[in-house]
Scaffold this motif. Sequence first.
Motif: not given
Length: 76
Positions: A1-6, A8-13
């Motif tokens: 995964m790209t750093s942008a995808q990671l 985005m996922l780290s802030l998702a609930q």
Amino acid sequence: MTSAQLRMLSLAQRKITILGKIESQIDAIDPDEVFQSFTPQMIPQFFSRMGFFVLSTVSNITKNDRLIKPLAIYFN
């Protein structure tokens, strides 16, 4: 995964579902238990058991936990 995808996922609930294959089950993480019943036939298992011992010292794994190789990850 790209750093942008990671990021985005780290802030998702969102709920995550992981489909995977059980690679191994942790059966001995105590070094005394590994050495107590050591026989020459156990040499192939020796290194994986010692690896589990190292994992138990740096993480929170316990006996009868399973190591899973993820095959698919679904976000709901």
